[in-house]
Design a protein around this motif. Structure first.
Motif, PDB file in Angstrom:
ATOM      1  N   ARG A  16       0.738  -1.037   0.289  1.00  0.00           N
ATOM      2  CA  ARG A  16      -0.219  -0.088   0.029  1.00  0.00           C
ATOM      3  C   ARG A  16       0.671   1.188  -0.195  1.00  0.00           C
ATOM      4  O   ARG A  16       0.372   2.353  -0.930  1.00  0.00           O
ATOM      5  CB  ARG A  16      -0.993  -0.008   1.292  1.00  0.00           C
ATOM      6  CG  ARG A  16      -1.758   1.177   0.983  1.00  0.00           C
ATOM      7  CD  ARG A  16      -3.016   1.147   3.011  1.00  0.00           C
ATOM      8  NE  ARG A  16      -2.442   2.011   3.353  1.00  0.00           N
ATOM      9  CZ  ARG A  16      -1.827   1.913   4.713  1.00  0.00           C
ATOM     10  NH1 ARG A  16      -2.883   1.536   4.908  1.00  0.00           N
ATOM     11  NH2 ARG A  16      -1.214   2.482   5.611  1.00  0.00           N
ATOM     12  N   ASN A  17       2.024   0.897   0.679  1.00  0.00           N
ATOM     13  CA  ASN A  17       2.451   2.214   1.443  1.00  0.00           C
ATOM     14  C   ASN A  17       4.252   2.060   0.242  1.00  0.00           C
ATOM     15  O   ASN A  17       4.818   3.303  -0.060  1.00  0.00           O
ATOM     16  CB  ASN A  17       3.667   2.462   2.557  1.00  0.00           C
ATOM     17  CG  ASN A  17       2.371   3.022   2.886  1.00  0.00           C
ATOM     18  OD1 ASN A  17       1.213   3.034   2.602  1.00  0.00           O
ATOM     19  ND2 ASN A  17       2.727   3.109   4.544  1.00  0.00           N
ATOM     20  N   GLY A  18       4.292   1.446  -1.236  1.00  0.00           N
ATOM     21  CA  GLY A  18       5.293   1.158  -1.883  1.00  0.00           C
ATOM     22  C   GLY A  18       5.925   0.119  -1.627  1.00  0.00           C
ATOM     23  O   GLY A  18       5.754  -0.797  -0.676  1.00  0.00           O
ATOM     24  N   GLU A  19       6.556  -0.139  -2.289  1.00  0.00           N
ATOM     25  CA  GLU A  19       7.245  -1.515  -2.596  1.00  0.00           C
ATOM     26  C   GLU A  19       8.351  -1.606  -1.271  1.00  0.00           C
ATOM     27  O   GLU A  19       8.789  -2.788  -1.032  1.00  0.00           O
ATOM     28  CB  GLU A  19       8.159  -1.788  -4.012  1.00  0.00           C
ATOM     29  CG  GLU A  19       9.162  -3.414  -3.398  1.00  0.00           C
ATOM     30  CD  GLU A  19       8.343  -4.347  -3.389  1.00  0.00           C
ATOM     31  OE1 GLU A  19       9.208  -5.294  -2.324  1.00  0.00           O
ATOM     32  OE2 GLU A  19       7.115  -4.431  -3.366  1.00  0.00           O
ATOM     33  N   GLY A  20       9.632  -0.406  -1.054  1.00  0.00           N
ATOM     34  CA  GLY A  20      10.442   0.087  -0.018  1.00  0.00           C
ATOM     35  C   GLY A  20       9.512  -0.493   1.133  1.00  0.00           C
ATOM     36  O   GLY A  20      10.502  -1.406   1.981  1.00  0.00           O
ATOM     37  N   ALA A  21       8.822   0.300   1.049  1.00  0.00           N
ATOM     38  CA  ALA A  21       7.958   0.450   2.397  1.00  0.00           C
ATOM     39  C   ALA A  21       7.535  -1.825   2.566  1.00  0.00           C
ATOM     40  O   ALA A  21       7.580  -1.805   4.415  1.00  0.00           O
ATOM     41  CB  ALA A  21       7.149   1.169   2.693  1.00  0.00           C
ATOM     42  N   ALA A  22       6.844  -1.827   1.504  1.00  0.00           N
ATOM     43  CA  ALA A  22       6.457  -3.184   1.867  1.00  0.00           C
ATOM     44  C   ALA A  22       7.876  -3.937   2.284  1.00  0.00           C
ATOM     45  O   ALA A  22       7.317  -5.369   3.337  1.00  0.00           O
ATOM     46  CB  ALA A  22       6.047  -3.943   0.571  1.00  0.00           C
ATOM     47  N   VAL A  28      10.756  -7.046   8.761  1.00  0.00           N
ATOM     48  CA  VAL A  28      10.188  -7.355  10.425  1.00  0.00           C
ATOM     49  C   VAL A  28       9.318  -8.200  10.615  1.00  0.00           C
ATOM     50  O   VAL A  28       9.895  -9.440  11.786  1.00  0.00           O
ATOM     51  CB  VAL A  28       9.544  -5.540  10.699  1.00  0.00           C
ATOM     52  CG1 VAL A  28       9.276  -5.901  11.963  1.00  0.00           C
ATOM     53  CG2 VAL A  28      10.843  -5.143   9.954  1.00  0.00           C
ATOM     54  N   ALA A  29       8.599  -8.537  10.165  1.00  0.00           N
ATOM     55  CA  ALA A  29       7.457  -9.582  10.519  1.00  0.00           C
ATOM     56  C   ALA A  29       8.060 -11.213  10.368  1.00  0.00           C
ATOM     57  O   ALA A  29       7.753 -11.637  11.145  1.00  0.00           O
ATOM     58  CB  ALA A  29       6.120  -9.362   9.634  1.00  0.00           C
ATOM     59  N   GLU A  30       8.555 -11.528   9.171  1.00  0.00           N
ATOM     60  CA  GLU A  30       9.020 -12.967   9.504  1.00  0.00           C
ATOM     61  C   GLU A  30      10.627 -12.604  10.331  1.00  0.00           C
ATOM     62  O   GLU A  30      10.360 -13.707  11.364  1.00  0.00           O
ATOM     63  CB  GLU A  30       9.995 -12.914   7.985  1.00  0.00           C
ATOM     64  CG  GLU A  30      10.744 -14.076   7.052  1.00  0.00           C
ATOM     65  CD  GLU A  30      10.050 -15.196   8.226  1.00  0.00           C
ATOM     66  OE1 GLU A  30      10.158 -16.448   8.610  1.00  0.00           O
ATOM     67  OE2 GLU A  30       8.511 -15.401   7.356  1.00  0.00           O
ATOM     68  N   SER A  31      11.014 -11.717  10.985  1.00  0.00           N
ATOM     69  CA  SER A  31      11.973 -11.971  12.524  1.00  0.00           C
ATOM     70  C   SER A  31      11.188 -11.630  13.199  1.00  0.00           C
ATOM     71  O   SER A  31      11.656 -12.354  13.961  1.00  0.00           O
ATOM     72  CB  SER A  31      13.046 -10.385  12.225  1.00  0.00           C
ATOM     73  OG  SER A  31      13.544 -10.691  10.727  1.00  0.00           O
ATOM     74  N   ALA A  32      10.277 -11.534  13.350  1.00  0.00           N
ATOM     75  CA  ALA A  32       9.060 -11.546  14.610  1.00  0.00           C
ATOM     76  C   ALA A  32       9.074 -12.540  14.448  1.00  0.00           C
ATOM     77  O   ALA A  32       8.432 -13.243  15.321  1.00  0.00           O
ATOM     78  CB  ALA A  32       8.179 -10.887  14.669  1.00  0.00           C
ATOM     79  N   ARG A  33       8.386 -13.938  13.723  1.00  0.00           N
ATOM     80  CA  ARG A  33       8.360 -15.060  13.527  1.00  0.00           C
ATOM     81  C   ARG A  33       9.272 -15.738  13.743  1.00  0.00           C
ATOM     82  O   ARG A  33       8.934 -16.427  14.973  1.00  0.00           O
ATOM     83  CB  ARG A  33       7.583 -15.212  12.274  1.00  0.00           C
ATOM     84  CG  ARG A  33       6.036 -15.060  11.748  1.00  0.00           C
ATOM     85  CD  ARG A  33       5.933 -15.318  10.224  1.00  0.00           C
ATOM     86  NE  ARG A  33       4.604 -14.667   9.865  1.00  0.00           N
ATOM     87  CZ  ARG A  33       4.623 -13.633   9.025  1.00  0.00           C
ATOM     88  NH1 ARG A  33       5.887 -13.441   8.681  1.00  0.00           N
ATOM     89  NH2 ARG A  33       3.483 -12.843   8.648  1.00  0.00           N
ATOM     90  N   ALA A 167       9.550   0.713   8.598  1.00  0.00           N
ATOM     91  CA  ALA A 167       7.818   0.072   9.319  1.00  0.00           C
ATOM     92  C   ALA A 167       7.641   0.594  10.458  1.00  0.00           C
ATOM     93  O   ALA A 167       6.339   0.621  10.552  1.00  0.00           O
ATOM     94  CB  ALA A 167       8.334  -1.564   9.864  1.00  0.00           C
ATOM     95  N   GLY A 168       8.494   1.451  11.562  1.00  0.00           N
ATOM     96  CA  GLY A 168       8.063   2.200  12.777  1.00  0.00           C
ATOM     97  C   GLY A 168       7.732   1.202  13.896  1.00  0.00           C
ATOM     98  O   GLY A 168       7.028   0.927  14.451  1.00  0.00           O
ATOM     99  N   ARG A 169       8.149   0.014  13.449  1.00  0.00           N
ATOM    100  CA  ARG A 169       8.156  -1.097  13.901  1.00  0.00           C
ATOM    101  C   ARG A 169       8.717  -2.062  14.582  1.00  0.00           C
ATOM    102  O   ARG A 169       9.794  -2.247  13.969  1.00  0.00           O
ATOM    103  CB  ARG A 169       6.679  -1.845  13.287  1.00  0.00           C
ATOM    104  CG  ARG A 169       5.007  -1.364  13.854  1.00  0.00           C
ATOM    105  CD  ARG A 169       4.261  -1.813  12.407  1.00  0.00           C
ATOM    106  NE  ARG A 169       3.115  -1.242  12.987  1.00  0.00           N
ATOM    107  CZ  ARG A 169       2.578   0.143  12.124  1.00  0.00           C
ATOM    108  NH1 ARG A 169       3.907   0.937  11.799  1.00  0.00           N
ATOM    109  NH2 ARG A 169       1.560   0.340  12.549  1.00  0.00           N
ATOM    110  N   ALA A 170       8.251  -2.974  16.033  1.00  0.00           N
ATOM    111  CA  ALA A 170      10.034  -4.058  16.148  1.00  0.00           C
ATOM    112  C   ALA A 170       9.419  -5.222  16.945  1.00  0.00           C
ATOM    113  O   ALA A 170       8.431  -5.238  16.743  1.00  0.00           O
ATOM    114  CB  ALA A 170      10.689  -3.621  16.934  1.00  0.00           C
ATOM    115  N   PRO A 171       9.625  -6.443  16.520  1.00  0.00           N
ATOM    116  CA  PRO A 171       9.161  -7.661  16.958  1.00  0.00           C
ATOM    117  C   PRO A 171       9.061  -7.597  18.646  1.00  0.00           C
ATOM    118  O   PRO A 171       9.811  -6.541  19.278  1.00  0.00           O
ATOM    119  CB  PRO A 171      10.806  -8.660  16.974  1.00  0.00           C
ATOM    120  CG  PRO A 171      11.323  -8.019  15.732  1.00  0.00           C
ATOM    121  CD  PRO A 171      11.344  -6.850  15.689  1.00  0.00           C
ATOM    122  N   ASP A 172       8.010  -7.810  18.627  1.00  0.00           N
ATOM    123  CA  ASP A 172       7.104  -7.701  20.204  1.00  0.00           C
ATOM    124  C   ASP A 172       8.081  -9.066  20.991  1.00  0.00           C
ATOM    125  O   ASP A 172       7.485 -10.022  21.725  1.00  0.00           O
ATOM    126  CB  ASP A 172       6.215  -7.520  20.960  1.00  0.00           C
ATOM    127  CG  ASP A 172       5.836  -7.126  22.679  1.00  0.00           C
ATOM    128  OD1 ASP A 172       6.814  -6.699  22.851  1.00  0.00           O
ATOM    129  OD2 ASP A 172       4.796  -7.669  23.049  1.00  0.00           O
TER     130      ASP A 172
END
Length: 418
Positions: A16-22, A28-33, A167-172
């Motif tokens: 939604r916010n472009g390929e770089g942000a995606a 980040v999501a895969e690292s969190a997993r 992303a403005g986010r990190a794994p919790d």
């Protein structure tokens, strides 16, 4: 426990916010997993270590983010790069590596990162609030952020750091959780001599010993009388993170999450207590020198982490207008350099024989002359740990006063001994 993304995070991950942000969100999501985190958490800031050139893949990665129109969404300072962009020192990095390093540094600026180029962003105005979740890279910056500022970060490596910033986010997980920040080990220095504890060498030596003894266990240093000062805590954390995987330490009565021993331990008994002896300290100090018995010094290097304004003032007072017989490389950030240039102090230091190194340091890029049998003296526990492998120089460890006197004499000169 499976990772659950919010609708917003899922939308960013699919473009939604472009390929770089995606791409950043997916990293980040895969690292969190992989880390077993149940969710992502918003972060207040980031410190990016990934802009240091180690090979073309890092440059191409950053440029792909730029091509995808990515931008950091939180304040993001930059750690040291491979080039001294201020032109203070000569970096012996040849083409094509030099060009790729410059492209890499430029790419991170285009992503919206602040060109701070320092491993001590906390002394350059980037100081997250107590309890804030952040995503910081660079081992000494991470341990200072957690321990001295009380903000919360894991040890974010290349290139997860920039992905979190975009992303403005990190794994919790990990040190973002309060329960994981409690001390389990006591490192008791109460039996050490007051003379040693007040000396210039104490905190780098103790940090080196601490990291070796605790690994990645959260510990608390007990038996410290009074606040040692921010530069001492900086030196301790840097050395500890170099010899061990230390991301957080506490000091009873000094650091913000350790008003006392019981509070830092979560009102639980310590699993282990290490009583530090004079013999342990002497052994730790000896391990920092790999050139014991050397009768000459070819170079001196200080500033890992980067020198603070107060440390530069200390250097100036120690030199006291004298001429150095061997070059003394003083690594610092451009925030300190600006003050030195404003009133002519840079020229005075350089006239004495000091080589100021800005934006980088002597162990991450080739600055020292290429010598197979070189001897380097330093007051940095981190330099002492990394210099032999990264520069080829054998190392002598001493105080800043020792370093200056040795640079003046061109041979090892030592004062205080534990």
């Amino acid at each position: 426990m499976s990772l659950v993304l919010t609708d917003e995070e899922q939308a960013i991950a699919v473009g939604r916010n472009g390929e770089g942000a995606a791409m950043a969100m997916r990293i980040v999501a895969e690292s969190a997993r992989l880390l077993g985190a149940p969710r992502l958490i918003p972060i207040a800031s980031a410190h990016i270590d990934g802009a240091l050139y180690h090979g073309d893949s890092g440059t191409l990665f950053a440029e792909r983010l730029v091509e995808g129109d990515a931008k950091v969404t939180v304040r993001s300072t930059l750690n040291v790069g491979a080039l001294d962009l201020m032109g203070c020192s000569r970096v012996r990095l040849e083409e094509p590596a030099r060009g790729m390093a410059r492209r890499m540094m430029n790419a991170y600026r285009r992503l919206g990162c602040e060109p701070s180029w320092t491993c001590a962003p906390y002394q350059a105005g980037h100081r997250p609030a107590f309890g804030a979740n952040v995503a910081w890279g660079e081992s000494n910056a991470v341990v200072f952020c957690n321990s001295v500022l009380g903000a919360r970060t894991n040890r974010y490596g290349d290139f997860l750091d920039i992905a979190c910033a975009i992303a403005g986010r990190a794994p919790d997980c990990g040190l973002h959780w309060v329960q994981n920040r409690k001390a389990r080990l006591v490192f008791d220095v109460g039996g050490l001599s007051p003379a040693f504890m007040k000396s210039e060498i104490a905190w780098p030596v103790l940090g080196s010993l601490y990291g070796r003894e605790v690994g990645n266990t959260i510990g608390i240093v007990a038996g410290v009388e009074g606040h040692p000062g921010e530069d001492a805590l900086k030196a301790f954390g840097a050395a500890a993170a170099s010899t061990g995987a230390v991301g957080l330490f506490h000091i009873a009565g000094v650091t913000p999450e350790a008003p006392d021993l019981a509070k830092a331990l979560g009102n639980m008994p310590a699993e282990t207590t290490i009583v530090v002896t004079e013999q342990m300290v002497r052994a730790a100090q000896a391990r920092l020198s790999t050139a014991a018995g050397a009768d000459r010094v070819d170079a001196v290097a200080i500033g890992s982490p980067h020198l603070s304004a107060a440390e530069v003032e200390r250097l100036e007072a120690l030199i006291a207008g004298r001429k150095l017989a061997v070059p003394l490389y003083a690594c610092t950030g451009r925030h300190v350099l600006a003050a030195l240039e404003k009133d002519g102090r840079r020229k005075a230091l350089e006239k004495a024989g000091v080589v100021i190194v800005a934006d980088t340091c002597i162990v991450v890029t080739p600055i020292l002359p290429d010598r197979k049998d070189g001897v380097l003296m330093t007051n940095s526990g981190k330099f002492a740990q990394y210099a032999p492998g990264n520069t080829g120089y054998a190392v002598l460890y001493g105080s800043m006063a020792d370093c200056v006197e040795s640079a003046v004499a061109g041979r090892p000169v030592f004062g205080f001994r534990s």
